[in-house]
Design an enzyme around this catalytic site. Structure first.
Site, PDB file in Angstrom:
ATOM      1  N   VAL A   1       3.813  32.280 -22.590  1.00 23.46           N
ATOM      2  CA  VAL A   1       4.755  32.157 -21.487  1.00 23.46           C
ATOM      3  C   VAL A   1       4.245  31.143 -20.470  1.00 23.46           C
ATOM      4  O   VAL A   1       3.058  31.146 -20.114  1.00 23.46           O
ATOM      5  CB  VAL A   1       4.982  33.527 -20.809  1.00 23.46           C
ATOM      6  CG1 VAL A   1       6.007  33.396 -19.679  1.00 23.46           C
ATOM      7  CG2 VAL A   1       5.457  34.558 -21.827  1.00 23.46           C
TER       8      VAL A   1
ATOM      9  N   ASP B   1       8.109  48.549 -25.230  1.00 24.93           N
ATOM     10  CA  ASP B   1       6.704  48.146 -25.070  1.00 24.93           C
ATOM     11  C   ASP B   1       6.269  48.322 -23.613  1.00 24.93           C
ATOM     12  O   ASP B   1       5.997  47.337 -22.906  1.00 24.93           O
ATOM     13  CB  ASP B   1       6.547  46.686 -25.504  1.00 24.93           C
ATOM     14  CG  ASP B   1       5.097  46.321 -25.779  1.00 24.93           C
ATOM     15  OD1 ASP B   1       4.269  47.240 -25.865  1.00 24.93           O
ATOM     16  OD2 ASP B   1       4.801  45.121 -25.901  1.00 24.93           O
TER      17      ASP B   1
END
Length: 561
Positions: A130, A278
């Site tokens: 990211v 998650d």
């Protein structure tokens, strides 16, 4: 691709071979022959660490493989699950020129499509990384699929497919079935997680339920800068949810955060049927006003209506401390086998619930209850549905985060209040009353039919014309084993006087033959009593659990002294 798959297969085999040989020696002490070996919990933990090291060595696909494997207590023993849950999805980021090529192939030139782009990744994982950037004056997070990861994953999946038959040789039939299913499910899961188009769709779907909730934030997607390999979202800063000192410095009520997080996940699973799967601390943040921020929807799941109902029933049964109801729900969900020893399972569950209750506070830990159930799942040849495995993992991880925020946090109390507020517990009571009413009607009808049937049966007994048919089930082969012992016993019983008679008659060649036959029959009879195969029963699991619990209490008492 084929050549790369062969090479990965060699690497996988090389890394796992020492562990496989140890497993083989567990089944045959001298590899090719000999009895099985008993393995201690500490030895299992050492082997789990060795497995974790091998997964890390093999790279991104196997790191993800281990993470998902840690959600499957029907495949691995509890010690392995405990070690693999520590597996972190962190690998060095790919070089910027390679990541840049992916972005420009899918979105366009960096300079033309972004106002600004920071080429240092803010996070890196096995499948992607990211970056921070600016689009139209707004800060965004750009998630880029790792360059070349598709080819590596496909080669690894082929290697796993080739290696699976070898691995299945080292496990029993029930575990083999679970492993084959798991391998197929893993292939689907990892391909889904690499598909950022799917992640975008899941994020949009989940986010729509919380757009009007000021205390829950999920980043909106920038569609013009997203593709199947690139996902651009609004950048939402926040404090890591487990950074206790910073949360306290901001004056945030940690108990309130824990309760809101629990309620949000319960709402996702039991009402919306789609959820962020998650919830580890790196994917959750808190803003200064107490708003919870959710990141990374690569792992997300769906729950069908049937499973939603069963999860609700499970939490209601736990809240009401109804052990039989808990077992019923677990069987209906497919977690426990319908053929399991009901009494043994009830005893294990009762003790698990007792252990899950705090000494000083009336709190139950879902993780402790599920850990006990998971241990039992492995001891018995049970199978855990994939979607349920993910839900169980979410429940335990969320509770772990909440307990970090507030050590006295009572997950079950919050869940019970949530279910009561939504009317689920009232519906459960009404359902029970309805079923009870149906049972009373059925019992009344049966009571009216029984006397005539009983009268006819007694008449047949009086006329000596009653025939009883019975079918004996012997899945373990115990009757055959007992029959064999009787035959061997008769041979030994007949052999001794026969040998004596031949000895008196001085027929020595025949004497030695009779002695040999009698000795062989006697030794075989003794062996049939000493070997355990064929008479193994489920209560042994409960005995092991009781022993472990007693040792735990003794160690606590010695510590207090």
């Amino acid at each position: 691709m084929a050549l790369r798959s062969y090479w990965r297969f060699v690497l996988v085999t090389w890394n796992f071979m020492p562990l496989l040989l140890r497993w083989l020696r567990d089944r045959r002490r001298y590899v090719l022959f000999g009895p099985s070996r008993s393995i201690t919990s500490e030895e299992r933990r050492d082997r789990a660490q060795q497995l974790l090291d091998s997964l890390l060595t093999l790279g991104p696909t196997f790191i993800k493989f281990g993470q998902i494997l840690s959600t499957r207590p029907d495949v691995l023993p509890p010690e392995y699950i405990e070690v693999l849950t520590q597996l972190q999805d962190k690998v060095p980021p790919a070089p910027w020129p390679e990541a840049k090529a992916v972005i420009e192939d899918d979105i366009g030139p960096i300079e033309a499509t972004f106002d600004d782009f920071d080429t240092d990744p803010i996070s890196g994982a096995s499948l992607g990384q990211v970056y921070r950037a600016t689009v139209d004056g707004e800060e965004v997070a750009v998630k880029v699929r790792r360059p070349g990861i598709e080819e590596l994953v496909e080669a690894d999946l082929t290697a796993i497919k080739w290696a699976l038959p070898l691995l299945l040789y080292f496990v029993d039939d029930a575990r083999a079935f679970s492993l084959e299913n798991f391998a197929d499910e893993f292939a689907v899961t990892i391909r889904e997680e690499m598909d950022y188009g799917r992640e975008r769709d899941m994020l949009v779907e989940i986010r729509q339920y919380y757009e009007d909730d000021p205390k829950i934030r999920m980043p909106p997607v920038v569609d013009t800068h997203s593709s199947d390999r690139v996902l651009t979202m609004e950048y939402i800063p926040g404090t890591k949810i487990t950074d206790i000192s910073e949360l306290d410095a901001q004056g945030i009520d940690r108990t309130e955060i824990a309760e809101r997080l629990t309620r949000t996940y319960l709402e996702m699973i039991t009402e919306h049927g789609v959820y962020h799967a998650d919830p580890h601390p790196g994917n959750l943040a808190v803003q200064s006003d107490g708003t919870i921020v959710f990141y990374d929807f690569g792992m997300s799941g769906r729950v069908d209506q049937f499973l939603q109902e069963k999860i609700i029933e499970f939490y209601i049964a736990v809240a009401n401390r109804e052990v039989d109801e808990i077992l019923d729900v677990l069987v209906e969900m497919g977690t426990l086998s319908p053929d399991a020893d009901r009494q043994t399972m009830a005893e294990v569950m009762e003790l698990a619930i007792q252990d899950a209750r705090g000494e000083e506070i009336e709190t139950w830990r879902v993780q402790e209850i599920l850990n006990r159930v998971e241990g039992t799942i492995y001891e018995f040849p049970f199978r855990l549905p994939e979607n349920l495995a993910l839900v169980m993992r979410v429940a335990t991880v969320v509770e772990g985060v909440c307990v970090t925020l507030d050590p006295d946090f009572d997950f079950i109390e919050v869940a019970s209040d949530f279910l009561t507020e939504r009317g689920y517990r009232e519906e459960s009571i009404q359902k029970i009353l309805s079923e009870t009413g149906d049972d009373l009607v059925a019992a009344t009808r049966s009571s009216l039919k029984i006397p005539p049937k009983l009268d006819r049966a007694l008449n047949r007994v009086e006329r000596e014309s009653l025939v009883v048919q019975a079918e004996v089930r012997d899945d373990e082969g115990v009757i055959d084993q007992l029959a064999g012992r009787i035959v061997l016993g008769l041979l030994v019983a007949a052999g001794i006087p026969t040998t004596a008679l031949l000895y008196v008659e001085s027929a020595f060649p025949a004497v030695w033959g009779a002695v040999g036959l009698t000795a062989v029959a006697g030794l075989w009879l003794i062996r049939s009593f000493t070997r355990r195969k064929g008479i193994r029963t489920a209560p042994g699991v409960a005995d092991q659990y009781f022993d472990e619990r007693q040792r735990h209490r003794e160690s606590q008492e010695s510590g207090d002294d």
